[in-house]
Scaffold this active site. Structure first.
Site, PDB file in Angstrom:
ATOM      1  N   TYR A 136     -49.402   4.639  72.407  1.00  0.00           N
ATOM      2  CA  TYR A 136     -49.690   6.086  72.091  1.00  0.00           C
ATOM      3  C   TYR A 136     -50.355   6.457  73.434  1.00  0.00           C
ATOM      4  CZ  TYR A 136     -47.687   6.815  67.476  1.00  0.00           C
ATOM      5  OH  TYR A 136     -47.109   6.929  66.451  1.00  0.00           O
ATOM      6  N   ASP A 189     -51.447  16.076  57.374  1.00  0.00           N
ATOM      7  CA  ASP A 189     -52.092  15.730  56.128  1.00  0.00           C
ATOM      8  C   ASP A 189     -53.193  16.652  56.033  1.00  0.00           C
ATOM      9  OD1 ASP A 189     -50.242  13.694  55.815  1.00  0.00           O
ATOM     10  OD2 ASP A 189     -51.696  12.139  55.723  1.00  0.00           O
ATOM     11  N   GLU A 245     -22.484   1.017  48.345  1.00  0.00           N
ATOM     12  CA  GLU A 245     -21.044   1.676  48.197  1.00  0.00           C
ATOM     13  C   GLU A 245     -21.242   2.077  46.694  1.00  0.00           C
ATOM     14  OE1 GLU A 245     -17.887  -1.400  47.532  1.00  0.00           O
ATOM     15  OE2 GLU A 245     -19.328  -2.830  47.236  1.00  0.00           O
ATOM     16  N   GLU A 275     -47.366   0.467  46.306  1.00  0.00           N
ATOM     17  CA  GLU A 275     -46.933  -0.523  47.351  1.00  0.00           C
ATOM     18  C   GLU A 275     -48.066  -1.643  47.497  1.00  0.00           C
ATOM     19  OE1 GLU A 275     -44.672   2.835  50.321  1.00  0.00           O
ATOM     20  OE2 GLU A 275     -46.842   2.244  50.714  1.00  0.00           O
ATOM     21  N   LYS A 311     -49.002  -1.406  56.767  1.00  0.00           N
ATOM     22  CA  LYS A 311     -48.369  -1.688  55.483  1.00  0.00           C
ATOM     23  C   LYS A 311     -46.998  -2.323  55.212  1.00  0.00           C
ATOM     24  CE  LYS A 311     -45.777   0.950  53.737  1.00  0.00           C
ATOM     25  NZ  LYS A 311     -45.946   2.336  53.302  1.00  0.00           N
ATOM     26  N   CYS A 365     -48.623   3.461  57.387  1.00  0.00           N
ATOM     27  CA  CYS A 365     -47.210   3.191  57.354  1.00  0.00           C
ATOM     28  C   CYS A 365     -46.692   1.723  58.153  1.00  0.00           C
ATOM     29  CB  CYS A 365     -46.166   4.052  58.188  1.00  0.00           C
ATOM     30  SG  CYS A 365     -46.888   5.792  57.963  1.00  0.00           S
ATOM     31  N   GLY A 393     -51.624   5.356  40.735  1.00  0.00           N
ATOM     32  CA  GLY A 393     -50.188   5.589  40.369  1.00  0.00           C
ATOM     33  C   GLY A 393     -49.268   6.022  41.614  1.00  0.00           C
ATOM     34  N   TYR A 436     -48.023   6.260  45.672  1.00  0.00           N
ATOM     35  CA  TYR A 436     -47.248   5.481  46.609  1.00  0.00           C
ATOM     36  C   TYR A 436     -48.092   4.305  47.081  1.00  0.00           C
ATOM     37  CZ  TYR A 436     -44.223   9.225  48.371  1.00  0.00           C
ATOM     38  OH  TYR A 436     -43.178  10.001  48.966  1.00  0.00           O
ATOM     39  N   CYS A 466     -51.068   6.426  60.210  1.00  0.00           N
ATOM     40  CA  CYS A 466     -49.803   5.744  59.987  1.00  0.00           C
ATOM     41  C   CYS A 466     -49.757   4.546  60.639  1.00  0.00           C
ATOM     42  CB  CYS A 466     -48.802   6.777  60.383  1.00  0.00           C
ATOM     43  SG  CYS A 466     -47.068   5.772  60.731  1.00  0.00           S
ATOM     44  N   HIS A 498     -17.855  -2.707  51.401  1.00  0.00           N
ATOM     45  CA  HIS A 498     -17.716  -3.809  50.508  1.00  0.00           C
ATOM     46  C   HIS A 498     -17.993  -5.071  51.312  1.00  0.00           C
ATOM     47  CE1 HIS A 498     -16.789  -5.527  46.612  1.00  0.00           C
ATOM     48  NE2 HIS A 498     -15.974  -6.322  47.252  1.00  0.00           N
ATOM     49  N   GLU A 506     -59.454  12.119  69.956  1.00  0.00           N
ATOM     50  CA  GLU A 506     -59.543  11.218  68.862  1.00  0.00           C
ATOM     51  C   GLU A 506     -60.794  10.366  69.039  1.00  0.00           C
ATOM     52  OE1 GLU A 506     -57.359  10.427  66.336  1.00  0.00           O
ATOM     53  OE2 GLU A 506     -59.140   9.231  65.882  1.00  0.00           O
ATOM     54  N   GLY A 512     -55.746   8.781  45.677  1.00  0.00           N
ATOM     55  CA  GLY A 512     -55.369   9.863  46.396  1.00  0.00           C
ATOM     56  C   GLY A 512     -56.148   9.932  47.593  1.00  0.00           C
ATOM     57  N   THR A 551     -45.639  11.123  57.567  1.00  0.00           N
ATOM     58  CA  THR A 551     -45.523  11.066  58.901  1.00  0.00           C
ATOM     59  C   THR A 551     -44.454  11.728  59.708  1.00  0.00           C
ATOM     60  OG1 THR A 551     -46.751   8.900  59.455  1.00  0.00           O
ATOM     61  CG2 THR A 551     -45.170   9.545  60.817  1.00  0.00           C
ATOM     62  N   ALA A 609     -64.236  15.979  68.468  1.00  0.00           N
ATOM     63  CA  ALA A 609     -64.318  17.333  68.885  1.00  0.00           C
ATOM     64  C   ALA A 609     -64.735  18.391  67.666  1.00  0.00           C
ATOM     65  CB  ALA A 609     -62.981  17.889  69.377  1.00  0.00           C
TER      66      ALA A 609
HETATM   67  P1  NDP Z   1     -50.981   9.908  45.819  1.00  0.00           P
HETATM   68  O1  NDP Z   1     -51.496  11.285  45.733  1.00  0.00           O
HETATM   69  O2  NDP Z   1     -49.508   9.782  45.815  1.00  0.00           O
HETATM   70  O3  NDP Z   1     -51.256   9.169  44.191  1.00  0.00           O
HETATM   71  C1  NDP Z   1     -52.616   9.372  43.766  1.00  0.00           C
HETATM   72  C2  NDP Z   1     -52.589   8.669  42.558  1.00  0.00           C
HETATM   73  O4  NDP Z   1     -54.082   8.268  42.075  1.00  0.00           O
HETATM   74  C3  NDP Z   1     -52.020   9.234  41.315  1.00  0.00           C
HETATM   75  O5  NDP Z   1     -51.126   8.334  40.746  1.00  0.00           O
HETATM   76  C4  NDP Z   1     -53.100   9.882  40.684  1.00  0.00           C
HETATM   77  O6  NDP Z   1     -52.800  10.450  39.501  1.00  0.00           O
HETATM   78  C5  NDP Z   1     -53.973   9.137  40.719  1.00  0.00           C
HETATM   79  N1  NDP Z   1     -55.291   9.441  40.703  1.00  0.00           N
HETATM   80  C6  NDP Z   1     -55.892  10.615  41.316  1.00  0.00           C
HETATM   81  N2  NDP Z   1     -57.146  10.731  40.803  1.00  0.00           N
HETATM   82  C7  NDP Z   1     -57.529   9.974  40.188  1.00  0.00           C
HETATM   83  C8  NDP Z   1     -58.687   9.595  39.492  1.00  0.00           C
HETATM   84  N3  NDP Z   1     -59.787  10.454  39.622  1.00  0.00           N
HETATM   85  N4  NDP Z   1     -58.584   8.489  38.643  1.00  0.00           N
HETATM   86  C9  NDP Z   1     -57.634   7.743  38.593  1.00  0.00           C
HETATM   87  N5  NDP Z   1     -56.432   8.111  39.073  1.00  0.00           N
HETATM   88  C10 NDP Z   1     -56.241   8.980  39.813  1.00  0.00           C
HETATM   89  O7  NDP Z   1     -52.050   9.297  46.472  1.00  0.00           O
HETATM   90  P2  NDP Z   1     -51.724   7.902  47.422  1.00  0.00           P
HETATM   91  O8  NDP Z   1     -53.160   7.686  47.911  1.00  0.00           O
HETATM   92  O9  NDP Z   1     -51.018   6.884  46.720  1.00  0.00           O
HETATM   93  O10 NDP Z   1     -50.914   8.294  48.919  1.00  0.00           O
HETATM   94  C11 NDP Z   1     -51.157   9.578  49.587  1.00  0.00           C
HETATM   95  C12 NDP Z   1     -50.201  10.171  50.284  1.00  0.00           C
HETATM   96  O11 NDP Z   1     -49.755   9.611  51.215  1.00  0.00           O
HETATM   97  C13 NDP Z   1     -48.691  10.241  49.384  1.00  0.00           C
HETATM   98  O12 NDP Z   1     -48.746  11.099  48.533  1.00  0.00           O
HETATM   99  C14 NDP Z   1     -47.681  10.082  50.232  1.00  0.00           C
HETATM  100  O13 NDP Z   1     -47.663  11.530  50.711  1.00  0.00           O
HETATM  101  C15 NDP Z   1     -48.541   9.338  51.725  1.00  0.00           C
HETATM  102  N6  NDP Z   1     -47.980   8.110  51.595  1.00  0.00           N
HETATM  103  C16 NDP Z   1     -46.709   7.849  52.004  1.00  0.00           C
HETATM  104  C17 NDP Z   1     -46.124   6.435  51.784  1.00  0.00           C
HETATM  105  C18 NDP Z   1     -44.663   6.354  52.295  1.00  0.00           C
HETATM  106  O14 NDP Z   1     -44.039   7.467  52.558  1.00  0.00           O
HETATM  107  N7  NDP Z   1     -44.005   5.074  51.858  1.00  0.00           N
HETATM  108  C19 NDP Z   1     -46.995   5.436  51.622  1.00  0.00           C
HETATM  109  C20 NDP Z   1     -48.189   5.762  51.324  1.00  0.00           C
HETATM  110  C21 NDP Z   1     -48.517   7.014  51.123  1.00  0.00           C
HETATM  111  P3  NDP Z   1     -51.649  11.516  38.814  1.00  0.00           P
HETATM  112  O15 NDP Z   1     -50.636  11.421  39.285  1.00  0.00           O
HETATM  113  O16 NDP Z   1     -51.933  11.497  37.348  1.00  0.00           O
HETATM  114  O17 NDP Z   1     -52.495  12.933  39.538  1.00  0.00           O
END
Ligand code: NDP
Length: 451
Positions: A99, A302, A440, A181, A51, A48, A175, A177, A43, A435, A35, A261, A310, A115
């Site tokens: 860890y 990932d 519920e 968040e 956050k 996670c 838009g 996660y 995470c 309750h 690593e 993303g 995770t 590595a």
């Molecule tokens: P996501 O893939 O969930 O979301 C990416 C967002 O960015 C989407 O709304 C996407 O739009 C938008 N997007 C992608 N490319 C562009 C661009 N070029 N211009 C503008 N907008 C764009 O990624 P995140 O980074 O939010 O999270 C990564 C992953 O990590 C998640 O999918 C999840 O699996 C994990 N995660 C889990 C969490 C939890 O369990 N609570 C918390 C945080 C992360 P569109 O939808 O239109 O493609």
């Protein structure tokens, strides 16, 4: 038989890699883990865990308001960002140590270095060649910021955890996660927050009603949500950062978070040299047993860009290692994986969205409920909760459960067990409620909202 320096070499000390390494060592394998950055991966270090700590931090402003309804008056609050970051860092440092000890106590060799693969059984670490019978690539992902003028001014989730000061006017782009968040965290900490998403409604893939409900709740909390737009350019000006949007409108901010993303971390690992196949998105292609096209090389978590969570990486690591060293083949079941978005209010979901359920099961019954949780009845601050069950009419199985409201993650986890066990609506109906609780509601929804 060829003799190798170790039985199992793991590249990447994140959730999946560490779990696989520890467990393999537990089965008696000789294990090495490399690593280069930080143990615990995304995470623990920039995901996670920090956050969720930030989510807790961000809730006290509203808690104080709620408390007034219960008779409490408190002095004017002051939030100190450096204290939060320092305390968070301390906890992360502790976890890094945990860890490391877990790995060492299990008998793994831990190499704090990068590595790279030289051939299907050989790696180079710090100028040293190491051979391994099996190699696992669990290098995770990394935030992706698209190319556009001014991209050098933006922050990603990685930097958000280490800012010296908290920018007061924040724009969050994306838009998913992470965007949702952080919009909640920043708003809760007192920032002016604008969230920009390119589509008509954020959280694509989640249940539409939940997405709409969350959007309304976030707006109610003061987040300026702007859909169907994006950033054309960002310029540094005397007043901070000026963002030009697709329609020509401008916004001024002190910080811009891009949460657009993440991409699998596959570069400069020697994967090409070994002929490991990637998919179009750059993720390592694997089969149901996490095997790449090169028989001695495996990948999970990932870096394979499937279900990027995770607990999924942990399950994948355990499944792989049981098969390789434990003589037991127990594939991961990817059905009914519960997930929570720690937005404000949070979202919990397990099973199908209404749209997916309709496509998959044909006839469905949908039960919904919107209500004010008891806690908010005497509070000057109002918040609502939304709950939804989707039932496949023919089998009466509950195939979708969605919730936006307090404790969504905690509530959803328990229901996920019932849903994986195939619980029908009748099982839900004959379960006695607790309750008064919000949960519920899921066992007292009698009349379908629609069929
Ligand atoms: P996501 O893939 O969930 O979301 C990416 C967002 O960015 C989407 O709304 C996407 O739009 C938008 N997007 C992608 N490319 C562009 C661009 N070029 N211009 C503008 N907008 C764009 O990624 P995140 O980074 O939010 O999270 C990564 C992953 O990590 C998640 O999918 C999840 O699996 C994990 N995660 C889990 C969490 C939890 O369990 N609570 C918390 C945080 C992360 P569109 O939808 O239109 O493609």
């Amino acid at each position: 038989m060829a003799s190798y320096d170790c039985d199992f070499f793991v590249i990447g000390g994140g959730s999946g890699g560490v779990r696989a390494a520890r467990m393999a060592a537990g089965f008696g394998a000789r294990v090495m883990v490399a690593e280069e950055r930080y143990l615990g991966g995304t995470c623990v270090n920039v995901g996670c865990i920090p956050k969720k700590l930030f989510v807790y931090a961000s809730r006290y402003r509203e808690e104080r308001e709620v408390a007034q309804g219960y008779g409490w008056t408190m002095a004017e609050p002051h939030f100190d960002w450096p204290t939060l970051v320092r305390n968070k860092d301390q906890e992360i440092l502790r976890l890094n140590g945990v860890y490391e000890r877990l790995l060492l106590n299990a008998g793994c060799a831990v190499l704090a270095a990068r590595a790279t693969l030289l051939d299907p059984h050989t790696l180079e670490v710090d100028g040293r060649r190491i051979s391994a019978e099996h190699i696992l690539v669990a290098t995770g992902g990394w935030p992706l910021v698209p190319e556009f003028p001014g991209r050098e001014f933006v922050l990603t989730s990685n930097e958000m955890f280490h800012l010296d000061a908290l920018p007061q006017r924040m724009v969050v782009v994306g838009g998913g996660y992470i965007a949702v968040e952080f919009a909640g965290i920043l708003r809760g900490l007192g920032c002016a927050v604008t969230q920009i998403y390119r589509g008509p409604l954020f959280l694509r893939g989640f249940d539409s009603e939940v997405r709409e409900f969350l959007a309304a709740q976030m707006r109610h909390k003061g987040v300026d949500l702007r859909f169907d737009t994006g950033v054309t350019r960002i310029d540094k000006t005397a007043d901070g950062l000026t963002l030009t949007l697709h329609d020509g409108a401008t916004l001024t901010a002190d910080g811009v978070l891009y949460a657009t993303g993440r991409v699998p971390m596959t570069s400069a690992l020697g994967l090409e040299q070994c002929g490991v196949a990637l998919d179009a998105a750059g993720a390592i292609r694997v089969d149901a047993h996490y095997r790449t096209n090169v028989p001695s090389i495996y990948a999970l978590g990932d870096v394979t860009n499937r279900v990027n969570l995770t607990p999924v990486a942990l399950a994948e690591g355990m499944s792989l290692v049981r098969r390789l060293f434990g003589a037991r083949d127990q594939p991961v079941d990817y059905d009914y994986i519960p997930t929570a978005i720690f937005s404000q209010p949070p979202v919990g979901t397990v099973g199908c969205s209404e749209a997916v359920a309709r496509a998959q099961f044909g006839e469905i019954e949908v039960y919904t409920s919107t209500f004010t949780p008891l806690r908010y009845t005497v509070s000057p601050l109002k918040e609502q909760a939304f709950m939804k069950l989707i039932v496949a009419t023919q089998t009466q199985r509950v195939v979708g459960l969605h919730l936006c409201g307090e404790d969504a993650g905690e509530i959803t986890q328990g229901f996920a067990v019932a849903m994986r066990a195939g619980a029908t609506k009748e099982i839900f109906d004959t379960t006695i409620g607790i309750h008064p609780s919000s949960a519920e509601e899921f066992v007292t929804m009698r009349e379908p909202t629609r069929r």
